[in-house]
Design a protein around this motif. Structure first.
Motif, mmCIF file in Angstrom:
data_model
loop_
_atom_site.group_PDB
_atom_site.id
_atom_site.type_symbol
_atom_site.label_atom_id
_atom_site.label_comp_id
_atom_site.label_asym_id
_atom_site.label_seq_id
_atom_site.Cartn_x
_atom_site.Cartn_y
_atom_site.Cartn_z
ATOM 1 N N PHE A 1 0.841 -1.206 0.000
ATOM 2 C CA PHE A 1 0.000 0.000 0.000
ATOM 3 C C PHE A 1 0.869 1.247 0.000
ATOM 4 C CE2 PHE A 1 -2.394 3.377 2.128
ATOM 5 C CZ PHE A 1 -3.587 3.380 1.407
ATOM 6 N N ARG A 2 1.933 1.223 0.777
ATOM 7 C CA ARG A 2 2.792 2.403 0.913
ATOM 8 C C ARG A 2 3.367 2.835 -0.428
ATOM 9 N NH1 ARG A 2 7.783 4.022 1.190
ATOM 10 N NH2 ARG A 2 8.636 1.941 0.808
ATOM 11 N N ILE A 3 3.788 1.885 -1.252
ATOM 12 C CA ILE A 3 4.452 2.239 -2.503
ATOM 13 C C ILE A 3 3.468 2.422 -3.665
ATOM 14 C CG2 ILE A 3 6.561 1.041 -1.801
ATOM 15 C CD1 ILE A 3 5.806 -1.228 -3.687
ATOM 16 N N ALA A 4 2.202 2.109 -3.435
ATOM 17 C CA ALA A 4 1.213 2.205 -4.512
ATOM 18 C C ALA A 4 0.895 3.660 -4.830
ATOM 19 C CB ALA A 4 -0.065 1.457 -4.129
ATOM 20 N N GLY A 5 0.841 3.978 -6.110
ATOM 21 C CA GLY A 5 0.442 5.317 -6.530
ATOM 22 C C GLY A 5 -1.034 5.408 -6.822
ATOM 23 N N CYS A 6 -1.621 4.303 -7.293
ATOM 24 C CA CYS A 6 -3.048 4.250 -7.620
ATOM 25 C C CYS A 6 -3.626 2.971 -7.026
ATOM 26 C CB CYS A 6 -3.264 4.289 -9.132
ATOM 27 S SG CYS A 6 -5.001 4.212 -9.636
ATOM 28 N N VAL A 7 -4.682 3.113 -6.238
ATOM 29 C CA VAL A 7 -5.294 1.978 -5.547
ATOM 30 C C VAL A 7 -6.755 1.867 -5.968
ATOM 31 C CG1 VAL A 7 -5.761 0.890 -3.320
ATOM 32 C CG2 VAL A 7 -3.761 2.377 -3.581
ATOM 33 N N LYS A 8 -7.145 0.685 -6.396
ATOM 34 C CA LYS A 8 -8.540 0.422 -6.718
ATOM 35 C C LYS A 8 -9.199 -0.182 -5.480
ATOM 36 C CE LYS A 8 -12.026 -2.325 -8.495
ATOM 37 N NZ LYS A 8 -12.689 -3.510 -7.899
ATOM 38 N N VAL A 9 -10.265 0.468 -4.996
ATOM 39 C CA VAL A 9 -10.943 0.018 -3.781
ATOM 40 C C VAL A 9 -12.428 -0.150 -4.073
ATOM 41 C CG1 VAL A 9 -11.352 0.437 -1.323
ATOM 42 C CG2 VAL A 9 -9.287 1.370 -2.422
ATOM 43 N N ASN A 10 -13.001 -1.249 -3.612
ATOM 44 C CA ASN A 10 -14.433 -1.476 -3.787
ATOM 45 C C ASN A 10 -15.239 -0.441 -3.001
ATOM 46 O OD1 ASN A 10 -13.238 -3.115 -1.519
ATOM 47 N ND2 ASN A 10 -15.392 -3.383 -1.004
ATOM 48 N N PRO A 11 -16.502 -0.217 -3.373
ATOM 49 C CA PRO A 11 -17.275 0.874 -2.767
ATOM 50 C C PRO A 11 -18.039 0.499 -1.509
ATOM 51 C CG PRO A 11 -18.506 -0.051 -4.591
ATOM 52 C CD PRO A 11 -17.186 -0.810 -4.532
ATOM 53 N N ASP A 12 -17.766 -0.670 -0.911
ATOM 54 C CA ASP A 12 -18.568 -1.138 0.214
ATOM 55 C C ASP A 12 -18.156 -0.500 1.542
ATOM 56 O OD1 ASP A 12 -20.205 -3.384 -1.144
ATOM 57 O OD2 ASP A 12 -18.142 -3.756 -1.775
ATOM 58 N N SER A 13 -19.080 -0.575 2.516
ATOM 59 C CA SER A 13 -18.903 0.098 3.803
ATOM 60 C C SER A 13 -17.630 -0.276 4.558
ATOM 61 C CB SER A 13 -20.124 -0.163 4.701
ATOM 62 O OG SER A 13 -21.288 0.373 4.135
ATOM 63 N N PRO A 14 -17.281 -1.570 4.697
ATOM 64 C CA PRO A 14 -16.105 -1.903 5.507
ATOM 65 C C PRO A 14 -14.791 -1.392 4.933
ATOM 66 C CG PRO A 14 -16.961 -3.851 4.410
ATOM 67 C CD PRO A 14 -17.982 -2.775 4.234
ATOM 68 N N GLN A 15 -14.787 -1.005 3.658
ATOM 69 C CA GLN A 15 -13.558 -0.480 3.048
ATOM 70 C C GLN A 15 -13.567 1.047 2.927
ATOM 71 O OE1 GLN A 15 -14.978 -3.517 1.677
ATOM 72 N NE2 GLN A 15 -13.459 -4.445 3.060
ATOM 73 N N LYS A 16 -14.520 1.693 3.581
ATOM 74 C CA LYS A 16 -14.573 3.164 3.509
ATOM 75 C C LYS A 16 -13.295 3.784 4.065
ATOM 76 C CE LYS A 16 -17.138 7.265 4.953
ATOM 77 N NZ LYS A 16 -18.298 7.796 5.712
ATOM 78 N N GLN A 17 -12.794 3.241 5.180
ATOM 79 C CA GLN A 17 -11.580 3.790 5.779
ATOM 80 C C GLN A 17 -10.364 3.568 4.884
ATOM 81 O OE1 GLN A 17 -11.450 5.726 8.245
ATOM 82 N NE2 GLN A 17 -9.269 5.849 8.730
ATOM 83 N N VAL A 18 -10.370 2.493 4.109
ATOM 84 C CA VAL A 18 -9.283 2.264 3.149
ATOM 85 C C VAL A 18 -9.317 3.349 2.079
ATOM 86 C CG1 VAL A 18 -8.265 0.662 1.495
ATOM 87 C CG2 VAL A 18 -9.330 -0.216 3.578
ATOM 88 N N ARG A 19 -10.511 3.697 1.636
ATOM 89 C CA ARG A 19 -10.634 4.768 0.645
ATOM 90 C C ARG A 19 -10.137 6.092 1.219
ATOM 91 N NH1 ARG A 19 -15.450 1.816 0.025
ATOM 92 N NH2 ARG A 19 -16.776 3.362 1.022
#
Length: 347
Positions: free
Chosen positions: A131-149
Motif C-alpha cells: 500500500f505504501r508504494i502504490a500510486g493508484c489503488v482500486k478500492v471497492n465501494p462497500d462500507s467496511p472499506q470506507k476507511q481504506v478509501r
C-alpha cells in the motif's frame, strides 16, 4: 442470496500462524504499464450532479437486487444441497449477526459485511509495504472499506472506485488535489465518488498498483474468496485486465473480520473468473496467502449471461468493441435469474 432454515454450528477456523509470504509480486505478464494522468484537479463540473437523483436510483436498484438475490439463494440451496457457496455465505452472515460483529448497514446478509474493527483492519492494510508504494489503488465501494478509501486519498494516492454494480457508470478516479479538507470524507462514499470523482472510460491509460476487494469469506491458506454473489468484482477485474491497467503481479488485498476466515472453500470448485487474494488484513493480523489459484485473464464471455450483460452498459460497449476488432461475435453464457443486493444507506 440467502434462505436456509437449519442453523449451523460450524465456526470458521482462524489460521493465525499461516503468514507465509507468496511470490505473487513477481511479474508474469507482458502488459506494458501506462502512466496515469489526470486532466483536471477539480471536481467534475461539466454537468450538474444531482445527488438526490443518484441516491434514489442507487437505493432502488439495491432494493430490487436484494429481492432477487434472496430468491436465488433460496432456490439454489433448496434445489441443490451442494450449493456450497451459499451455505458458507449464510453461515458467515448469520454468525456476524448473532455475535453482534456486524455493523451498519444491517442486516449484513447479501452484502459485503461491515464489521466491528473495520477501521483497525484498514489501518493494518495501510501499513503494508504494498500500500505504501502504490500510486493508484482500486478500492471497492462497500462500507467496511470506507476507511481504506480515506487512507488512500489522505495519503496522496489516486483512488479508483467503481460505481455500485457498474449500473450507474464505470469507474471514477479521485485524488486529494481534487478535494478540500471538508469534502474528502464525503468523497469516500458511493455518492461522493460520483459527485467529486472524474469518470473514466475503457480507453483510459491507467496503471493500478494495488487492488482492495471486499469479501464475505476468505481462506487464509489458499486465498480463495467468496463475495456476496453478484460477480461484479470479477467483472471489474476483467475489464481492468482488458485496459492493461493490471496484470498477474498486481497484489489483491481484502480486509475482513477474523470470523470471516474459513478453511472450507474448495479451491478446485472455484470458477475460472473467481478472483483470489494475496493478502488478508483483519483487526488482529496480516496474512500473506500461499495463493496458487490462477487470476482471471479478462472477461469470460461464455460465462456472462444475457441478463447480466443487459444490466451493464459498459460491458455491452466492451463486447461490441471486441467483436468489431475481431470481426466475429463473442460467445454468450447461459440465461440466469439475476441475484441482487441490499438496500443501502449512504456510507
Amino acid at each position: 442470496m440467502m434462505g436456509l432454515s437449519a442453523p449451523f454450528t460450524l465456526i470458521p477456523t482462524y489460521l493465525t500462524n499461516k503468514t507465509h509470504k507468496s511470490n505473487f509480486l513477481s511479474s508474469i505478464s507482458q502488459t506494458k504499464p501506462f502512466n496515469f494522468k489526470l486532466e483536471s484537479n477539480k471536481p467534475r463540473n461539466d454537468v450538474a450532479f444531482d445527488e438526490s437523483a443518484f441516491e434514489s436510483e442507487r437505493l432502488s436498484l439495491d432494493a430490487k437486487a436484494r429481492r432477487s438475490m434472496v430468491e436465488t439463494s433460496k432456490r439454489e440451496t433448496e434445489d441443490d444441497p451442494k450449493a456450497w457457496k451459499w451455505l458458507i455465505r449464510k453461515r458467515i452472515w448469520d454468525l456476524m449477526e448473532a455475535g453482534n460483529i456486524a455493523q451498519n448497514p444491517r442486516p449484513v446478509h447479501h452484502r459485503i459485511p461491515n464489521f466491528v474493527g473495520a477501521s483497525i483492519a484498514a489501518k493494518n492494510l495501510g501499513e503494508l509495504e504494498e500500500f505504501r508504494i502504490a500510486g493508484c489503488v482500486k478500492v471497492n465501494p462497500d462500507s467496511p472499506q470506507k476507511q481504506v478509501r480515506f487512507l488512500t486519498l489522505s495519503g496522496g494516492k489516486k483512488l479508483l472506485t467503481p460505481q455500485p454494480r457498474l449500473r450507474t457508470g464505470f469507474f471514477s478516479v479521485l485524488e486529494s488535489g481534487m478535494l478540500s479538507p471538508s469534502t474528502i470524507n464525503e468523497a469516500c462514499t458511493s455518492v461522493g465518488v460520483a459527485k467529486y470523482g472524474r469518470p473514466i472510460g475503457l480507453d483510459e491509460k491507467i496503471k493500478v498498483d494495488l487492488i482492495v476487494i471486499g469479501s464475505v469469506a476468505v481462506d487464509p491458506m489458499t486465498g480463495a474468496r467468496l463475495g456476496k454473489g453478484e460477480g461484479f468484482a470479477e467483472l471489474e477485474y476483467g475489464m481492468l485486465r482488458y485496459m492493461g491497467a493490471i496484470d498477474d503481479s498486481t497484489p489483491i488485498v481484502t480486509s475482513v473480520h477474523d470470523c470471516q476466515l474459513v478453511d472450507d472453500i474448495p479451491a478446485e470448485k472455484l470458477l475460472i473468473h473467481d478472483v483470489p487474494v494475496d493478502i488478508i488484513c483483519t483487526p488482529t493480523q496480516v496474512i500473506f496467502t500461499d495463493a496458487t489459484i490462477p487470476k482471471p485473464k479478462g472477461i469470460y464471455w461464455d460465462k456472462l449471461s444475457p441478463e447480466k450483460l443487459g444490466q451493464i452498459q459498459i460491458l455491452r460497449e466492451l463486447k461490441n468493441r471486441i467483436e468489431q476488432e475481431r470481426g466475429q461475435k463473442l460467445p454468450c453464457g447461459p440465461s440466469e435469474k439475476l441475484p441482487p443486493t441490499a438496500q443501502r444507506k449512504r456510507r
